[in-house]
Design a protein around this motif. Structure first.
Motif, PDB file in Angstrom:
ATOM      1  N   ARG A 188       0.847  -1.190   0.000  1.00 46.08           N
ATOM      2  CA  ARG A 188       0.000   0.000   0.000  1.00 46.08           C
ATOM      3  C   ARG A 188       0.886   1.243   0.000  1.00 46.08           C
ATOM      4  O   ARG A 188       2.002   1.237   0.533  1.00 46.08           O
ATOM      5  N   ASP A 189       0.388   2.300  -0.596  1.00 45.01           N
ATOM      6  CA  ASP A 189       1.043   3.616  -0.514  1.00 45.01           C
ATOM      7  C   ASP A 189       2.492   3.600  -0.994  1.00 45.01           C
ATOM      8  O   ASP A 189       3.383   4.183  -0.379  1.00 45.01           O
ATOM      9  N   TRP A 190       2.759   2.895  -2.092  1.00 49.68           N
ATOM     10  CA  TRP A 190       4.118   2.889  -2.627  1.00 49.68           C
ATOM     11  C   TRP A 190       4.394   4.174  -3.402  1.00 49.68           C
ATOM     12  O   TRP A 190       3.478   4.881  -3.819  1.00 49.68           O
ATOM     13  N   ASP A 191       5.676   4.455  -3.593  1.00 47.85           N
ATOM     14  CA  ASP A 191       6.101   5.677  -4.277  1.00 47.85           C
ATOM     15  C   ASP A 191       6.896   5.282  -5.527  1.00 47.85           C
ATOM     16  O   ASP A 191       8.117   5.119  -5.474  1.00 47.85           O
ATOM     17  N   GLY A 202      -2.228  -2.458  -9.061  1.00 50.66           N
ATOM     18  CA  GLY A 202      -1.114  -1.529  -9.135  1.00 50.66           C
ATOM     19  C   GLY A 202      -0.309  -1.731 -10.404  1.00 50.66           C
ATOM     20  O   GLY A 202      -0.320  -2.811 -11.001  1.00 50.66           O
ATOM     21  N   PRO A 222       4.547  -5.997  -0.715  1.00 53.86           N
ATOM     22  CA  PRO A 222       5.554  -4.931  -0.731  1.00 53.86           C
ATOM     23  C   PRO A 222       6.958  -5.513  -0.838  1.00 53.86           C
ATOM     24  O   PRO A 222       7.266  -6.546  -0.237  1.00 53.86           O
ATOM     25  N   HIS A 274      14.485  -0.989  -3.929  1.00 53.65           N
ATOM     26  CA  HIS A 274      14.055   0.409  -3.947  1.00 53.65           C
ATOM     27  C   HIS A 274      15.174   1.348  -4.393  1.00 53.65           C
ATOM     28  O   HIS A 274      15.060   2.561  -4.227  1.00 53.65           O
TER      29      HIS A 274
END
Length: 448
Positions: free
Chosen positions: A107-110, A170, A302, A286
């Motif tokens: 959730r809420d990845w950038d 996503g 994630p 990342h």
């Protein structure tokens, strides 16, 4: 107007439910690929492809099936779902198959922070052709180069979207830009070749075509008139160009699929030393502008930075949901998949601890031995770690390169080899596997 990838995956899930699936996940990928090849200063080949591929995995209880297509018409989606459900009903049960629980999902990845896509416009074919021409001309300008086997430039862009009936949805975009050159020197049985190339996400990061062509030529000339070294036990330096292969063998041995089957020479090595003290192997999905970065894996979990090896000690397997369940563990967020198959555990960006000296320092430290710059073939016993590969490179005497070598076979055992590694500090930080040149003591060389 064609559907967006997000809408396309949702349509696949709706079709799967309608066809009788208990659960499903879908992936859609569209992309553009452009490649240019030049020979003798003339355009030899130009290829452009554009395609959309879709894949659907359906689950009925503990049975699953996968189908894929490049046809996105509504009637095709319905037919795919019906076929997948029929296949799943006949498939054997797998107690470990299944989607992630909703509380496991990313959730809420950038995505922007990862810099996976270059905002610059797609390059014109003429620009790619100019890069290929420049690389070829730079190589031919080096005295001793007889011809160029290949000079190429390319560009690619892909959009990826994943959705599942557990609520995950996503996607992200990737781009790539590349230039490469293969140069040839000598003639007949004395002919040698080598190459150089570069591939980056951002076009502005790409090395110059002139540098790539010149380096390919210089590497080729260095290989002329090779000899075979004497058979015996010697230290070997795996040049930075090939050193990542050793890390690749380690990663294959800690892959959850191999561990679950008991078919790994590291199956009993958790929490035991597998690298020298002080060396760590870090996975970081990342890292910006790196080829294996991603905000989530192919099961919607994630991704995360983790130590696979810490201070020489093995700390983790590479797991997707199914292999984690088989081993009674939690997924490490390492699922990858294509449109035509289900998830499987796959490592992301890797970085090995670097040393304090450069490649020349390692060569001086080695004294007498072999520097390997290219490898062919591979015989690896997955159960014992026994290692044998053909190699070419340079013979070292008194801490200095003496002459090129080829036709040599390197043999050893990976468990012992990895524990005896000494790293240099010459790794390229932009690669997905940041691994420096590695000195390994006591390997067996089969030469003359």
């Amino acid at each position: 107007m064609s559907q967006s990838l997000a809408d396309l995956t949702q349509s696949l899930l709706t079709a799967a439910r309608k066809a009788g699936a208990d659960a499903a996940d879908a992936i859609a990928i569209d992309g553009t690929s452009l490649s240019i090849d030049v020979r003798n200063g003339v355009l030899e080949q130009a290829e452009r492809s554009e395609a959309t591929d879709i894949g659907l995995r359906v689950l009925i209880g503990r049975r699953s099936a996968n189908v894929s297509s490049s046809d996105t018409r509504p009637e095709t989606l319905a037919a795919m779902a019906e076929r997948a459900v029929a296949m799943a009903r006949e498939a054997p049960e797998d107690p470990h198959v299944g989607l992630a629980d909703p509380d496991q999902l990313a959730r809420d990845w950038d995505v922007a922070a990862l810099e996976l896509a270059d905002p610059a416009p797609e390059p014109a074919p003429a620009a790619l052709e100019e890069d290929a021409r420049t690389a070829e001309a730079a190589a031919l300008a080096v005295e001793g180069i007889t011809r160029i086997d290949a000079a190429s430039a390319g560009y690619g862009a892909r959009r990826i979207h994943l959705a599942a009936t557990n609520g995950f949805s996503g996607g992200y975009t990737r781009t790539s830009r590349s230039t490469s050159c293969v140069a040839i020197a000598g003639s007949g049985t004395g002919m040698e070749r080598d190459f150089d190339g570069d591939s980056r996400i951002f076009q502005s990061d790409l090395r110059s075509a002139q540098d790539i062509g010149r380096t390919a030529a210089e590497r080729t000339l260095e290989r002329l008139s090779p000899r075979k070294p004497k058979t015996g036990a010697y230290p070997v330096i795996f040049d930075e160009r090939v050193a990542a292969s050793l890390v690749g063998h380690l990663m294959a041995a800690v892959n959850g699929s191999a561990i679950a089957r008991g078919a790994s020479w590291l199956r009993d090595a958790m929490d035991h030393p597998v690298l020298p003290d002080g060396l760590s192997l870090i996975e970081d999905p990342h890292r910006p502008r790196a080829g294996a970065s991603r905000p989530f894996d192919a099961e919607g979990l994630p991704t995360q930075r983790r130590a696979i090896v810490e201070d020489g000690v093995l700390k983790g397997w590479t797991l997707d949901l199914a292999t984690a369940r088989k081993l009674g563990l939690q997924s490490t967020g390492n699922a990858a998949r294509s449109t035509s198959g289900g998830p499987s555990p796959t490592p992301w960006n890797l970085e090995l601890t670097q040393g304090d000296t450069d490649r020349a320092g390692l060569i001086a430290q080695m004294g007498t031995g072999l520097v390997v710059t290219s490898m062919i073939g591979s015989t690896i016993n997955p159960n014992t770690g026994d290692y044998s590969r053909g190699a070419a490179g340079f013979w070292v005497e008194n801490g200095e390169i003496a002459y090129p070598v080829s036709g040599v076979t390197i043999a050893g055992n990976l468990r012992e080899m990895l524990r005896r590694m000494t790293p240099a500090n010459d790794a390229r930080p932009w690669l997905s596997r940041v691994v420096p040149s590695l000195l390994v003591e006591g390997l067996t060389l089969a030469g003359e």
